[in-house]
Design an enzyme around this catalytic site. Sequence first.
Site, PDB file in Angstrom:
ATOM      1  N   ASN A  23       8.668  68.260  60.540  1.00  0.00           N
ATOM      2  CA  ASN A  23       9.594  68.240  59.403  1.00  0.00           C
ATOM      3  C   ASN A  23       8.767  67.925  58.164  1.00  0.00           C
ATOM      4  O   ASN A  23       8.329  66.790  57.988  1.00  0.00           O
ATOM      5  CB  ASN A  23      10.671  67.167  59.636  1.00  0.00           C
ATOM      6  CG  ASN A  23      11.583  67.002  58.429  1.00  0.00           C
ATOM      7  OD1 ASN A  23      11.533  67.794  57.483  1.00  0.00           O
ATOM      8  ND2 ASN A  23      12.413  65.961  58.462  1.00  0.00           N
ATOM      9  N   LYS A  72       9.758  67.829  55.187  1.00  0.00           N
ATOM     10  CA  LYS A  72      10.545  67.139  54.149  1.00  0.00           C
ATOM     11  C   LYS A  72      10.258  67.786  52.780  1.00  0.00           C
ATOM     12  O   LYS A  72      10.053  68.988  52.705  1.00  0.00           O
ATOM     13  CB  LYS A  72      10.254  65.634  54.171  1.00  0.00           C
ATOM     14  CG  LYS A  72      10.426  65.052  55.584  1.00  0.00           C
ATOM     15  CD  LYS A  72      10.432  63.558  55.629  1.00  0.00           C
ATOM     16  CE  LYS A  72      10.648  63.104  57.066  1.00  0.00           C
ATOM     17  NZ  LYS A  72      10.767  61.665  57.187  1.00  0.00           N
ATOM     18  N   HIS A 110      19.960  64.644  59.083  1.00  0.00           N
ATOM     19  CA  HIS A 110      18.805  63.746  58.985  1.00  0.00           C
ATOM     20  C   HIS A 110      19.205  62.491  58.200  1.00  0.00           C
ATOM     21  O   HIS A 110      20.001  62.563  57.263  1.00  0.00           O
ATOM     22  CB  HIS A 110      17.645  64.464  58.283  1.00  0.00           C
ATOM     23  CG  HIS A 110      16.349  63.725  58.417  1.00  0.00           C
ATOM     24  ND1 HIS A 110      16.057  62.602  57.664  1.00  0.00           N
ATOM     25  CD2 HIS A 110      15.282  63.916  59.230  1.00  0.00           C
ATOM     26  CE1 HIS A 110      14.862  62.157  58.016  1.00  0.00           C
ATOM     27  NE2 HIS A 110      14.368  62.929  58.968  1.00  0.00           N
ATOM     28  N   GLU A 140      17.768  60.939  56.002  1.00  0.00           N
ATOM     29  CA  GLU A 140      17.494  61.034  54.556  1.00  0.00           C
ATOM     30  C   GLU A 140      18.606  61.828  53.855  1.00  0.00           C
ATOM     31  O   GLU A 140      18.934  61.542  52.703  1.00  0.00           O
ATOM     32  CB  GLU A 140      16.105  61.649  54.330  1.00  0.00           C
ATOM     33  CG  GLU A 140      15.013  60.638  54.701  1.00  0.00           C
ATOM     34  CD  GLU A 140      13.699  61.232  55.162  1.00  0.00           C
ATOM     35  OE1 GLU A 140      13.479  62.447  54.981  1.00  0.00           O
ATOM     36  OE2 GLU A 140      12.885  60.477  55.734  1.00  0.00           O
ATOM     37  N   GLU A 192      16.144  59.320  65.710  1.00  0.00           N
ATOM     38  CA  GLU A 192      15.184  58.853  64.721  1.00  0.00           C
ATOM     39  C   GLU A 192      15.659  57.519  64.148  1.00  0.00           C
ATOM     40  O   GLU A 192      16.494  57.502  63.226  1.00  0.00           O
ATOM     41  CB  GLU A 192      15.066  59.861  63.577  1.00  0.00           C
ATOM     42  CG  GLU A 192      14.607  61.229  64.004  1.00  0.00           C
ATOM     43  CD  GLU A 192      13.973  62.001  62.854  1.00  0.00           C
ATOM     44  OE1 GLU A 192      12.815  62.418  62.998  1.00  0.00           O
ATOM     45  OE2 GLU A 192      14.611  62.145  61.793  1.00  0.00           O
ATOM     46  N   GLY A 219       8.571  56.948  58.562  1.00  0.00           N
ATOM     47  CA  GLY A 219       7.624  56.782  57.458  1.00  0.00           C
ATOM     48  C   GLY A 219       7.118  55.362  57.286  1.00  0.00           C
ATOM     49  O   GLY A 219       6.513  55.033  56.269  1.00  0.00           O
ATOM     50  N   SER A 229       7.483  57.911  62.787  1.00  0.00           N
ATOM     51  CA  SER A 229       6.084  57.460  62.860  1.00  0.00           C
ATOM     52  C   SER A 229       5.378  57.929  64.131  1.00  0.00           C
ATOM     53  O   SER A 229       4.520  57.232  64.680  1.00  0.00           O
ATOM     54  CB  SER A 229       5.995  55.936  62.721  1.00  0.00           C
ATOM     55  OG  SER A 229       6.467  55.536  61.445  1.00  0.00           O
ATOM     56  N   GLY A 270       5.355  62.931  58.643  1.00  0.00           N
ATOM     57  CA  GLY A 270       4.039  62.863  58.007  1.00  0.00           C
ATOM     58  C   GLY A 270       2.931  63.553  58.785  1.00  0.00           C
ATOM     59  O   GLY A 270       2.116  64.291  58.204  1.00  0.00           O
TER      60      GLY A 270
HETATM   61  P1  13P Z   1       7.690  60.322  60.008  1.00  0.00           P
HETATM   62  O1  13P Z   1       7.056  60.988  61.197  1.00  0.00           O
HETATM   63  O2  13P Z   1       6.964  60.581  58.728  1.00  0.00           O
HETATM   64  O3  13P Z   1       7.992  58.877  60.273  1.00  0.00           O
HETATM   65  O4  13P Z   1       9.130  61.043  59.815  1.00  0.00           O
HETATM   66  C1  13P Z   1       9.973  61.184  60.895  1.00  0.00           C
HETATM   67  C2  13P Z   1      11.104  62.047  60.484  1.00  0.00           C
HETATM   68  O5  13P Z   1      11.965  61.639  59.722  1.00  0.00           O
HETATM   69  C3  13P Z   1      11.135  63.416  61.008  1.00  0.00           C
HETATM   70  O6  13P Z   1      12.353  64.041  60.735  1.00  0.00           O
END
Ligand code: 13P
Length: 252
Positions: A9, A11, A95, A97, A165, A171, A210, A232
Amino acid sequence: MAKTVIAGNWKMHGLKADLDVIGAVAAGVSDCPESIEVLLCLPATLVAAGAELASGSKLEIGGQSCHQAGKGAHTGDISAEMLADAGATHVIVGHSERRADHGESDIQAAAQAGAAIAAGLTPIICVGETLEERDSGQALDVVTKQVAGSVPDAAATTPVIVAYEPVWAIGTGRTPTPEQIAEVHAAIRVALAERFPATGSLIPLLYGGSMKPGNAAEILAVDDVNGGLIGGASLKAEDFLAIYAAAANQTS
Ligand code: 13P
């Protein structure tokens, strides 16, 4: 057995200059077995170019959100059909976010997943508790309620993917213990198997938060973890391919 899915992802990251990552990932998964699906969910601006680069390879391309309506007066939104038209095969919905930044609810996530299915996309439906919810012992209740509300009835007959998640792991560099992941994934699996007797055991359950080359093998070995949703670490081909390799190792 549910398929293994390794999904990135991106983002709100990625410009045209980053498209070489997609070519590198596509080349790096040329030996991908049938039992594993690898995809990158790109910002909408890169979906068409990404799909073109990935075409003919084992890499698939997804979007990161879609509107619940098929079309209409929704300035700034993107429909599932538009993503499919651009070459996407998957789309993330619900998600955390999107839930935090745009106030999206379980009901919207389920409607978006339904729209995705109607457009021929596989939705990746995200759920996960906040740190406060975990600390107050509500993680399982919160997640199973999100699953009940966000997974559409169409999952009885059409492929969907569910991603756990934990918000506090996204993150942050923090991850739950394997035991904590196993507990939540088992609860999700039971809920899905009860609701969808024919397909519930086949729905891939991904862990996200993460995940990186250094912890992927341990997380992927947890019961009922069928892959990862990687933020990430999906931005660098080398890291994402290392996570894919960990999955390939375990399924071979
Ligand atoms: P990270 O791997 O950056 O923690 O993000 C996870 C995520 O939200 C994937 O959708």
